[in-house]
Design a protein around this motif. Structure first.
Motif, PDB file in Angstrom:
ATOM      1  N   GLU A 239      50.601 -24.169 -92.426  1.00  0.00           N
ATOM      2  CA  GLU A 239      51.873 -23.578 -92.881  1.00  0.00           C
ATOM      3  C   GLU A 239      53.092 -24.437 -92.526  1.00  0.00           C
ATOM      4  O   GLU A 239      54.226 -24.091 -92.876  1.00  0.00           O
ATOM      5  N   TYR A 240      52.883 -25.598 -91.880  1.00  0.00           N
ATOM      6  CA  TYR A 240      54.051 -26.446 -91.563  1.00  0.00           C
ATOM      7  C   TYR A 240      54.647 -26.964 -92.867  1.00  0.00           C
ATOM      8  O   TYR A 240      53.961 -27.621 -93.647  1.00  0.00           O
ATOM      9  N   ASP A 241      55.944 -26.732 -93.080  1.00  0.00           N
ATOM     10  CA  ASP A 241      56.556 -27.226 -94.334  1.00  0.00           C
ATOM     11  C   ASP A 241      57.435 -28.439 -94.048  1.00  0.00           C
ATOM     12  O   ASP A 241      57.609 -28.848 -92.903  1.00  0.00           O
ATOM     13  N   TYR A 242      58.001 -28.999 -95.128  1.00  0.00           N
ATOM     14  CA  TYR A 242      58.747 -30.249 -95.017  1.00  0.00           C
ATOM     15  C   TYR A 242      59.889 -30.121 -94.003  1.00  0.00           C
ATOM     16  O   TYR A 242      60.065 -30.966 -93.128  1.00  0.00           O
ATOM     17  N   ALA A 243      60.642 -29.024 -94.099  1.00  0.00           N
ATOM     18  CA  ALA A 243      61.819 -28.857 -93.222  1.00  0.00           C
ATOM     19  C   ALA A 243      61.385 -28.829 -91.750  1.00  0.00           C
ATOM     20  O   ALA A 243      61.970 -29.507 -90.900  1.00  0.00           O
ATOM     21  N   PHE A 244      60.305 -28.097 -91.471  1.00  0.00           N
ATOM     22  CA  PHE A 244      59.816 -27.994 -90.083  1.00  0.00           C
ATOM     23  C   PHE A 244      59.390 -29.373 -89.597  1.00  0.00           C
ATOM     24  O   PHE A 244      59.732 -29.797 -88.490  1.00  0.00           O
ATOM     25  N   LEU A 245      58.673 -30.099 -90.461  1.00  0.00           N
ATOM     26  CA  LEU A 245      58.147 -31.408 -90.051  1.00  0.00           C
ATOM     27  C   LEU A 245      59.263 -32.444 -89.920  1.00  0.00           C
ATOM     28  O   LEU A 245      59.266 -33.273 -89.005  1.00  0.00           O
ATOM     29  N   ALA A 246      60.244 -32.375 -90.817  1.00  0.00           N
ATOM     30  CA  ALA A 246      61.378 -33.313 -90.726  1.00  0.00           C
ATOM     31  C   ALA A 246      62.129 -33.089 -89.421  1.00  0.00           C
ATOM     32  O   ALA A 246      62.567 -34.042 -88.767  1.00  0.00           O
ATOM     33  N   ASP A 247      62.192 -31.849 -88.993  1.00  0.00           N
ATOM     34  CA  ASP A 247      62.917 -31.512 -87.749  1.00  0.00           C
ATOM     35  C   ASP A 247      62.156 -31.972 -86.505  1.00  0.00           C
ATOM     36  O   ASP A 247      62.747 -32.390 -85.517  1.00  0.00           O
ATOM     37  N   ILE A 248      60.804 -31.928 -86.557  1.00  0.00           N
ATOM     38  CA  ILE A 248      60.019 -32.229 -85.354  1.00  0.00           C
ATOM     39  C   ILE A 248      59.586 -33.690 -85.306  1.00  0.00           C
ATOM     40  O   ILE A 248      59.162 -34.201 -84.264  1.00  0.00           O
ATOM     41  N   LYS A 249      59.742 -34.381 -86.401  1.00  0.00           N
ATOM     42  CA  LYS A 249      59.199 -35.742 -86.578  1.00  0.00           C
ATOM     43  C   LYS A 249      59.524 -36.674 -85.414  1.00  0.00           C
ATOM     44  O   LYS A 249      58.688 -37.421 -84.943  1.00  0.00           O
ATOM     45  N   ASP A 250      60.764 -36.638 -84.920  1.00  0.00           N
ATOM     46  CA  ASP A 250      61.151 -37.580 -83.862  1.00  0.00           C
ATOM     47  C   ASP A 250      60.609 -37.195 -82.482  1.00  0.00           C
ATOM     48  O   ASP A 250      60.742 -37.969 -81.526  1.00  0.00           O
ATOM     49  N   SER A 251      60.028 -36.013 -82.372  1.00  0.00           N
ATOM     50  CA  SER A 251      59.495 -35.575 -81.063  1.00  0.00           C
ATOM     51  C   SER A 251      58.004 -35.849 -80.933  1.00  0.00           C
ATOM     52  O   SER A 251      57.434 -35.659 -79.859  1.00  0.00           O
ATOM     53  N   ILE A 252      57.365 -36.268 -82.036  1.00  0.00           N
ATOM     54  CA  ILE A 252      55.905 -36.465 -81.998  1.00  0.00           C
ATOM     55  C   ILE A 252      55.559 -37.829 -82.585  1.00  0.00           C
ATOM     56  O   ILE A 252      56.360 -38.439 -83.290  1.00  0.00           O
ATOM     57  N   LEU A 253      54.343 -38.290 -82.290  1.00  0.00           N
ATOM     58  CA  LEU A 253      53.865 -39.529 -82.924  1.00  0.00           C
ATOM     59  C   LEU A 253      52.873 -39.205 -84.032  1.00  0.00           C
ATOM     60  O   LEU A 253      52.720 -39.967 -84.985  1.00  0.00           O
ATOM     61  N   ALA A 254      52.182 -38.059 -83.923  1.00  0.00           N
ATOM     62  CA  ALA A 254      51.161 -37.692 -84.912  1.00  0.00           C
ATOM     63  C   ALA A 254      50.899 -36.201 -84.852  1.00  0.00           C
ATOM     64  O   ALA A 254      51.371 -35.502 -83.944  1.00  0.00           O
ATOM     65  N   ILE A 255      50.138 -35.727 -85.836  1.00  0.00           N
ATOM     66  CA  ILE A 255      49.704 -34.320 -85.861  1.00  0.00           C
ATOM     67  C   ILE A 255      48.187 -34.316 -85.818  1.00  0.00           C
ATOM     68  O   ILE A 255      47.531 -35.063 -86.547  1.00  0.00           O
ATOM     69  N   LYS A 256      47.607 -33.470 -84.964  1.00  0.00           N
ATOM     70  CA  LYS A 256      46.166 -33.446 -84.722  1.00  0.00           C
ATOM     71  C   LYS A 256      45.553 -32.232 -85.392  1.00  0.00           C
ATOM     72  O   LYS A 256      45.924 -31.086 -85.098  1.00  0.00           O
ATOM     73  N   LEU A 257      44.572 -32.481 -86.229  1.00  0.00           N
ATOM     74  CA  LEU A 257      43.908 -31.394 -86.967  1.00  0.00           C
ATOM     75  C   LEU A 257      42.556 -31.091 -86.325  1.00  0.00           C
ATOM     76  O   LEU A 257      41.725 -31.997 -86.175  1.00  0.00           O
TER      77      LEU A 257
END
Ligand SMILES: NC(=O)N[C@@H](CC(=O)O)C(=O)O
Ligand SMILES: [Zn+2]
Ligand SMILES: [Zn+2]
Length: 335
Positions: A78-96
């Protein structure tokens, strides 16, 4: 004989939280300049606030050691573009994580249809956020990774601009897939370079060698060694050091995970030296990860010396791989 590694990185590390974090963080800090920290806490790391406060707790636990924790988010469809754009600088990757496939993964993904995953993967691709995956189905335990390869291929084809890291690969099938898709990369652990299923269950059952994905066949290990020992540019070291308290490992319903953080570099040096390719270790434990992720870790020289290292039987009740055994290399200054 000695070897200096420049900014070694562990690109798949479980630091846990609370007391376990206090136990294991200093051990990784001694060996590495940084690590990709996995998000499978209880509850999993799913918000910017959780990422930032976890990073603070890690830095606190690392004391004054030079160490960069590269943070990850626990993938949710459910992560959408706005959420990911906001968190992008705090993470290096997303783990599935596939739901229920391994430690603390109950909140993972249970629908791998591209339409279910596409909105989030599309946004990640546009924002340039890499996707790390624990690639196993819930099929027969020895076939789970091989059965997951078509899912990797589907995502790699559909999202050619998305960097996909196949975590802790254990099979020849995964190595073959790696070579077929330009946007597929992989981490390889220490223990999957050393052991097969025979070491886990061929004699008496070895709980401290039980992990997910489970160690496979000698021909699979051979395929991993081929790409790791040559430090193929698409592979990087990721320990998947996964600490559990002794009583959770030496038990019926043994937790999955091998604890290798404090012994990883000495054991890797031993393996690479035995193969006559010690000069490739720098690429495998640092340079490749820097190129794949486009990161510049803090400058940190870790010196290894060729002296016997008697591996402790445990580190504060967490039993490491090679516990009680002697390795040929040690970190100068000890650990
Ligand atoms: N590898 C494991 O066996 N366990 C890991 C989770 C994971 O990496 O799958 C853990 O966090 O305990
Ligand atoms: Zn995993
Ligand atoms: Zn892991």
């Amino acid at each position: 004989m000695q070897l200096t590694l420049h900014s070694p990185l562990d690109m798949h590390l479980h630091l846990r939280d609370g007391q376990m974090l206090q136990t294991v963080a200093p051990l990784s800090a001694k060996s590495f300049a940084g690590a990709l920290v996995m998000p499978n806490l209880v509850p999993p790391v799913t918000t910017k606030e959780m990422v930032q406060s976890y990073k603070e707790r890690i830095k606190e636990a690392m004391g004054d050691e030079v160490f960069e924790p590269y943070m990850t988010l626990f993938f949710r469809p459910e992560y959408d573009y706005a959420f990911l754009a906001d968190i992008k600088d705090s993470i290096l990757a997303i783990k599935l994580y596939p739901a229920g496939i391994t430690t603390n993964s109950e909140d993972g993904v249970d629908n791998f249809s591209v339409e279910a995953l596409a909105p989030t993967l599309e946004a990640m691709s546009e924002l340039g956020i890499p996707l790390c995956v624990h690639g196993e189905t819930n099929g027969f335990v020895m076939d789970r990774e091989a059965e997951f390869i078509p899912i990797y291929e589907r995502i790699a084809k559909r999202f050619p601009d998305l960097k996909i890291i196949m975590e802790h690969i254990t099979t020849k099938d995964a190595v073959d897939a790696l070579m077929k898709y330009e946007n597929l990369y992989a981490t390889i652990t220490l223990h999957h370079l050393y052991i097969t299923l025979d070491d886990v269950a061929g004699g008496l059952l070895q709980p401290h060698l039980f992990c997910k994905p489970i160690a496979k066949r000698p021909e699979d290990r051979m395929a991993l060694r081929k790409v790791a020992l040559m430090a193929h540019e698409k592979v990087m070291f990721g320990s998947d050091s996964a600490p559990h308290p002794r009583d959770k490992k030496e038990a019926p319903g043994c937790a999955a995970g091998v604890f290798t953080a404090p012994i990883a570099l000495p054991a890797l040096a031993q393996l690479f030296e035995a193969a006559g390719v010690l000069e490739n270790l720098q690429k495998f434990v640092s340079d490749n990860a820097q190129n794949i992720y486009g990161i510049t870790p803090p400058k940190k020289e870790v010196k290894l010396v060729k002296e016997p290292f008697e591996v402790p039987s445990s580190y504060n009740n967490v039993v490491p791989m090679f516990a009680g055994e002697s390795l040929a290399w040690r970190i100068a200054g000890g650990i």
